[in-house]
Design an enzyme around this catalytic site. Sequence first.
Site, PDB file in Angstrom:
ATOM      1  N   GLU A 277     145.495  11.696  35.480  1.00 20.10           N
ATOM      2  CA  GLU A 277     144.976  11.627  34.132  1.00 20.10           C
ATOM      3  C   GLU A 277     145.579  11.562  32.952  1.00 20.10           C
ATOM      4  O   GLU A 277     146.562  12.523  32.960  1.00 20.10           O
ATOM      5  CB  GLU A 277     143.604  12.700  34.384  1.00 20.10           C
ATOM      6  CG  GLU A 277     142.871  12.666  35.561  1.00 20.10           C
ATOM      7  CD  GLU A 277     142.076  13.944  35.923  1.00 20.10           C
ATOM      8  OE1 GLU A 277     141.642  14.418  34.945  1.00 20.10           O
ATOM      9  OE2 GLU A 277     141.719  14.199  37.135  1.00 20.10           O
ATOM     10  N   GLU A 388     134.131  12.803  29.591  1.00 25.72           N
ATOM     11  CA  GLU A 388     133.640  13.658  30.424  1.00 25.72           C
ATOM     12  C   GLU A 388     133.347  14.983  29.701  1.00 25.72           C
ATOM     13  O   GLU A 388     134.376  15.311  28.800  1.00 25.72           O
ATOM     14  CB  GLU A 388     134.661  13.940  31.650  1.00 25.72           C
ATOM     15  CG  GLU A 388     134.288  15.230  32.376  1.00 25.72           C
ATOM     16  CD  GLU A 388     135.280  15.507  33.627  1.00 25.72           C
ATOM     17  OE1 GLU A 388     135.149  16.327  34.211  1.00 25.72           O
ATOM     18  OE2 GLU A 388     136.464  14.793  33.438  1.00 25.72           O
TER      19      GLU A 388
END
Length: 473
Positions: A277, A388
Amino acid sequence: MALLFCMDMKLDSFSWTNQRKKSFFEAPYTTRQPQRKQANIVATEQTTTQKHSLKLASSTPSHNIFRLVPIFVSFLLVVASISPVLCLPIVSDSGHHLPANQTFKPHAELLKLKRIRAYLRKINKPASPDGDVIDCVPSHQQPAFDHPELKGQKPLDPPERPKGNGTEETITQTFQLWANSGESCPEGTVPIRRTTEKDILRANSIYRYGRKPRRVRRDSTGNGHEHAVVFANGDQYYGAKASLNVWTPRVNDQYEFSLSQIWVISGSFGNDLNTIEAGWQVSPELYGDNYPRFFTYWTTDAYQATGCYNLLCSGFIQTNNRIAIGAAISPRSSYNGRQFDIGLMVWKDPKHGHWWLEFGSGLLVGYWPAFLFSHLRSHASMIQFGGEIVNSRSSGFHTSTQMGSGHFAEEGFRKASYFRNLQAVDWDNNLLPLTNLHQLADHSNCYDIRQGRNNVWGTYFYFGGPGRNVRCP
């Protein structure tokens, strides 16, 4: 009185060092001769004059002196015996303790202190505007090389970049706050944000510091993680690329965060989940402030025991001396104003199999060694883009933590957060546009997403939202 007396004695000792050294009790002996004469006179008067009483004779000054001498000596011995406890050190105006044989010279002391401070300013770089201290660490001494499989090794040379990765239109190149004044680390070193005691104390434990809370399903509605993303699956992926604009979303709670990132994923959404990520995040718990910061993350067991943010464990190997992972990004986008975005690309090196990270216009940041992973050792089965947040419900209702700009996707350019020019890397190291994308907004009344395509931005989408509102209680 004892403290004052003791300090006076020490001060007197300074002047004695420049003269002939004398015993402390030498001075009284030099003045005894006049006292003897006075005593003889008094004694003669006492023998010739018998009218004086014993009481009167014993109270004369000369006799008092003789009687006080042993008392005075005893007093000095007592003071000397307790002086280590009572005496205070002589301290200059600059706060430095002076040796007992040194005369205090305030001007010289101040000049010395100014020189020391000037020297420290020269060798110790000040903290950046975001409060960070950046250390320039020799490349082979960065945390990654504490790993048993990397002991004694050095960073690899840059790999072959994906084909089709030509120059593209960029709204504005972004930078990091620490480097705005032109600072950078020397060749052969990497900039690492210094971790402080305060950073670790904000975490629940040392073990959990620098790690994401465990979550298994990306679309779970019960673990506090909420998403607005697009993803591609059903194929073998060797990398992902996109540009995303940078905002400063409000984070409601210290233990919540808001991020925008790329995920490279393999394995199931069980305990064998592998992810790589990269993106930007606002995380008060991790960084102690509300700046958007460039970050990386990895795990090979669904966030349980492996992996971490940035360089907080042995894993990611940094090769760039201009980018500090975990440092604040500047400038940022403003609502209905100028937009600033960053380019990110993660891809698998065809030669060695490691996963490399590119930031901005061609700046290679470093790589994740292939041996860190199980499923990602070969390829990814999903790539994902978007936002997120963590909803802790600390006040008993949905958080007001913002995602992206804090505005819904329908508001569009200059108002909502976006990703543009979404691409994937295939097995032959080619960059290809993404078209077979799926959307997911697991709390669409709080944060939503809207996808599109045009000739300038290729495949793009807007996403985000304010969190708690009349439709998101």
